[in-house]
Design an enzyme around this catalytic site. Structure first.
Site, PDB file in Angstrom:
ATOM      1  N   ARG A  83      48.990  15.707  16.284  1.00 51.35           N
ATOM      2  CA  ARG A  83      48.952  16.867  17.186  1.00 51.35           C
ATOM      3  C   ARG A  83      50.328  17.113  17.801  1.00 51.35           C
ATOM      4  O   ARG A  83      50.715  18.256  18.018  1.00 51.35           O
ATOM      5  CB  ARG A  83      47.879  16.649  18.255  1.00 51.35           C
ATOM      6  CG  ARG A  83      47.558  17.921  19.029  1.00 51.35           C
ATOM      7  CD  ARG A  83      46.346  17.751  19.917  1.00 51.35           C
ATOM      8  NE  ARG A  83      46.534  16.720  20.925  1.00 51.35           N
ATOM      9  CZ  ARG A  83      45.572  16.261  21.723  1.00 51.35           C
ATOM     10  NH1 ARG A  83      44.347  16.744  21.626  1.00 51.35           N
ATOM     11  NH2 ARG A  83      45.829  15.325  22.616  1.00 51.35           N
TER      12      ARG A  83
ATOM     13  N   LYS B 142      49.911  21.168  22.890  1.00 50.41           N
ATOM     14  CA  LYS B 142      50.022  20.496  24.179  1.00 50.41           C
ATOM     15  C   LYS B 142      51.448  20.690  24.705  1.00 50.41           C
ATOM     16  O   LYS B 142      52.279  19.774  24.666  1.00 50.41           O
ATOM     17  CB  LYS B 142      49.649  19.019  24.009  1.00 50.41           C
ATOM     18  CG  LYS B 142      48.945  18.459  25.209  1.00 50.41           C
ATOM     19  CD  LYS B 142      48.171  17.217  24.875  1.00 50.41           C
ATOM     20  CE  LYS B 142      47.848  16.400  26.094  1.00 50.41           C
ATOM     21  NZ  LYS B 142      47.112  17.097  27.146  1.00 50.41           N
TER      22      LYS B 142
ATOM     23  N   GLU C 286      38.031  26.498  27.733  1.00 45.83           N
ATOM     24  CA  GLU C 286      38.068  25.096  28.169  1.00 45.83           C
ATOM     25  C   GLU C 286      38.479  25.046  29.626  1.00 45.83           C
ATOM     26  O   GLU C 286      38.546  26.080  30.300  1.00 45.83           O
ATOM     27  CB  GLU C 286      39.002  24.281  27.267  1.00 45.83           C
ATOM     28  CG  GLU C 286      40.430  24.769  27.219  1.00 45.83           C
ATOM     29  CD  GLU C 286      41.334  23.852  26.383  1.00 45.83           C
ATOM     30  OE1 GLU C 286      41.058  22.654  26.302  1.00 45.83           O
ATOM     31  OE2 GLU C 286      42.315  24.363  25.839  1.00 45.83           O
TER      32      GLU C 286
HETATM   33  N1  PLP Z   1      42.170  20.366  26.632  1.00 45.72           N
HETATM   34  C1  PLP Z   1      43.302  20.285  27.330  1.00 45.72           C
HETATM   35  C2  PLP Z   1      43.881  21.541  27.880  1.00 45.72           C
HETATM   36  C3  PLP Z   1      43.896  19.037  27.568  1.00 45.72           C
HETATM   37  O1  PLP Z   1      45.014  18.931  28.272  1.00 45.72           O
HETATM   38  C4  PLP Z   1      43.287  17.880  27.041  1.00 45.72           C
HETATM   39  C5  PLP Z   1      43.893  16.564  27.232  1.00 45.72           C
HETATM   40  O2  PLP Z   1      44.593  16.058  26.420  1.00 45.72           O
HETATM   41  C6  PLP Z   1      42.107  18.023  26.297  1.00 45.72           C
HETATM   42  C7  PLP Z   1      41.576  19.274  26.121  1.00 45.72           C
HETATM   43  C8  PLP Z   1      41.423  16.842  25.718  1.00 45.72           C
HETATM   44  O3  PLP Z   1      42.096  16.390  24.575  1.00 45.72           O
HETATM   45  P1  PLP Z   1      42.006  14.887  24.131  1.00 45.72           P
HETATM   46  O4  PLP Z   1      40.579  14.573  23.962  1.00 45.72           O
HETATM   47  O5  PLP Z   1      42.756  14.844  22.840  1.00 45.72           O
HETATM   48  O6  PLP Z   1      42.649  14.088  25.194  1.00 45.72           O
HETATM   49  C1  COI Z   2      44.681  13.983  28.787  1.00 41.68           C
HETATM   50  O1  COI Z   2      43.459  13.938  28.873  1.00 41.68           O
HETATM   51  O2  COI Z   2      45.326  13.125  28.184  1.00 41.68           O
HETATM   52  C2  COI Z   2      45.442  15.046  29.372  1.00 41.68           C
HETATM   53  O3  COI Z   2      46.562  15.225  28.999  1.00 41.68           O
HETATM   54  C3  COI Z   2      44.860  15.864  30.417  1.00 41.68           C
HETATM   55  C4  COI Z   2      45.803  16.001  31.550  1.00 41.68           C
HETATM   56  C5  COI Z   2      45.443  17.231  32.287  1.00 41.68           C
HETATM   57  C6  COI Z   2      45.817  14.792  32.411  1.00 41.68           C
END
Ligand code: PLP
Ligand code: COI
Length: 340
Positions: A81, A183, A219
């Site tokens: 990612r 991200k 989201e």
């Molecule tokens: N959506 C957003 C905007 C996020 O910042 C995060 C955190 O990383 C997620 C979703 C969840 O992603 P993940 O499960 O890969 O941490």
């Molecule tokens: C994560 O879950 O790793 C994120 O980056 C979310 C963040 C808003 C703390």
């Protein structure tokens, strides 16, 4: 000093640990990369990251398992990612193998900071990359720094598993053809006013709708949504402007393969939300945080799962996923990287 940490009472905050990884990109190539004890960064005043926010990041966790090992959850997906994020912001890709090596090095070097099994805390890793050389015309930097630091964390939301109250935001998180699916730091900068506003109004988080039609659920600022229908089906929004959460992708697999549940990944209209039985926010930081109430301009949607506990299916998903991460339940091939 790791010895002084009260693991069970940690919040989601920054605790400086001993080592971090640094690698620099210059003249078209990444250097070897090293661990350093220096937590500070000195940058030119005109660095690309400072002027035009050219920065992307990741988030993943290391866990102490039941049998005392230190493991990390699916770092390969974070590496992939981050490559996607970097490409979208015209940054060089940090190679996947080097990313995974760097994760392992940082965790091993900070092993004392991996919270004990059963404490409820974990070690959160923050890989990130930014344009480091001076850029004054709007263009990509030519030099970059990739770093990973780590910090022990407790629950992202205060109160642990107490269901959250969220509001439907009037602000947009992502444009239809923008950067919502990567991200990038800029996505979070623009969410700050919305989250401060939500907190001032007494809400825990925002539910963002699609910015084009404002009819579909996207989201929150830091997690994807997961819903459960009254007949026990898991439903999760599909959109090209949300972050492809690794937790959500893992939970979809867990729901289907471990719990035998039906899963639908599709557009979810806000109008449908009032008919769901359970709602959760899923992400690395959030794990699965249950939502009890969603407020749309004063109109309350109270999830039947209530305000005191997780809904039964959310709970099963939570227990299975954390069981896999903490070594209580056998993991699918390749999900767990043992560090030591
Ligand atoms: N959506 C957003 C905007 C996020 O910042 C995060 C955190 O990383 C997620 C979703 C969840 O992603 P993940 O499960 O890969 O941490
Ligand atoms: C994560 O879950 O790793 C994120 O980056 C979310 C963040 C808003 C703390």
């Amino acid at each position: 000093m790791a010895q002084n940490i009260d693991w069970s009472n940690l919040g989601f905050g920054y605790v400086q640990t001993d080592y971090r990884y640094v690698s620099n990109f210059k003249d078209g190539a990444w250097d070897e990369g090293v661990l350093t004890q220096d937590a500070n960064i000195v940058l030119n005043e005109c660095a690309g990251v400072l002027q035009y926010a050219q920065t992307v990041f990741e988030g993943l966790k290391a866990y102490r398992t039941q049998d005392g090992k230190i493991v990390c959850f699916r770092p390969d997906l974070n590496a992939d990612r981050m490559v996607d994020s970097a490409k979208r912001l015209e940054m060089p890709a940090f190679p996947k193998e080097k990313f995974i090596e760097a994760v392992k090095k940082v965790v091993a070097a900070n092993a004392d900071f991996v919270p004990p099994y059963g404490s409820g805390a974990t070690l959160y890793l923050r890989p990130y990359m930014f344009g480091s050389n001076p850029v004054i015309g709007v263009k990509p930097a030519s030099e970059y720094q990739f770093r990973i630091f780590c910090t022990p964390v407790g629950p992202y939301f205060k109160g642990g598993v107490k269901p959250l109250t969220i509001k439907v935001s009037d602000f947009d998180r992502a444009a239809p053809n923008g950067t919502g699916h990567i991200k990038a730091g800029l996505n979070y900068a623009m969410s700050l006013h919305a989250i401060v506003t939500a907190h001032e109004e007494g809400f825990d988080e925002n539910m963002y709708l699609d910015s084009k039609t404002r009819t579909k659920v996207e989201e929150t600022g830091g997690a994807n949504f997961l819903f459960v229908t009254k007949d026990g089906k898991v439903v999760t929004p599909k959109s090209s402007s949300i972050l492809p959460s690794i937790t959500r992708r893992s939970l979809i697999y867990v729901a289907k393969e471990y719990l035998g549940l039906e899963v639908e990944e599709r557009e979810v209209y806000f109008d449908e939300v009032k008919d769901f039985a359970e709602c959760g926010l899923c992400g690395t930081a959030a794990v699965i945080s249950p939502v009890g109430k969603i407020v749309d301009h004063g109109k309350e949607i109270c999830l039947p799962s209530g305000m005191s506990d997780m809904g039964p299916i959310t709970k099963k998903l939570y227990e299975t996923l954390t069981g896999i991460q903490m070594g209580r339940i056998e993991a699918p091939e390749g999900w767990i990287q043992v560090i030591e």
